[in-house]
Motif scaffolding. Structure first.
Motif: not given
Length: 155
Positions: A142-155
């Motif tokens: 996702l970062w390599e393909h120019l994501a503006i922002g990113l967040a992770k949520v563990m379930e």
């Protein structure tokens, strides 16, 4: 253990390539959600309220113009019938009204143009459900393909 990764993108070819690469590493199409965002289309309000301000002042031209015109008319008032105090007040009110009218005209003319945000705009939210082991690889893609922002949520 499962996790969800949320990211935002501009709507361009890099988003499509990122989704394709995610499918190549084994993430099923059912676990990739792309949600387009709607952008605000309402016009700006002219007058501010107690809870919302757009940063535009309507009296920034009116006050200096009121001061300047009151000084000029007060000095002319020494030779006029009503005297300098009345003419100074008349000049202040007149200068304020002229300055306010000029500023309102400027705001109304520039308000017709669409206001765009500076920089990149998020247009699509991409939600990926994957296993925790693939989380780092998904994040890297996702970062390599120019994501503006990113967040992770563990379930």
């Amino acid at each position: 253990m499962s996790m969800q990764i949320f990211s935002t993108f501009e709507n361009n070819i890099f988003l499509e390539i990122a989704i394709s690469n995610l499918e190549k590493i084994g993430i099923k199409r059912e676990n990739i959600y792309a949600v387009p965002l709607d952008h605000r289309e309402e016009t700006r309000k002219i007058f501010d309220t107690l809870h919302r301000s757009d940063g535009i002042s309507l009296i920034d031209i009116a006050m200096p113009l009121a001061t300047a015109s009151s000084v000029i008319t007060a000095s002319l008032g020494f030779e006029l019938k009503w005297g300098p105090i009345y003419w100074g007040l008349i000049g202040a009110v007149g200068g304020f009204m002229i300055g306010l009218a000029v500023r309102l005209l400027i705001v109304l003319i520039t308000n017709r143009k669409t206001q765009q945000l500076k920089g990149k705009q998020s247009e699509v939210v991409l939600i990926i459900e994957c296993e925790e082991e693939k989380g780092e690889l998904v994040e890297k893609i996702l970062w390599e393909h120019l994501a503006i922002g990113l967040a992770k949520v563990m379930e």
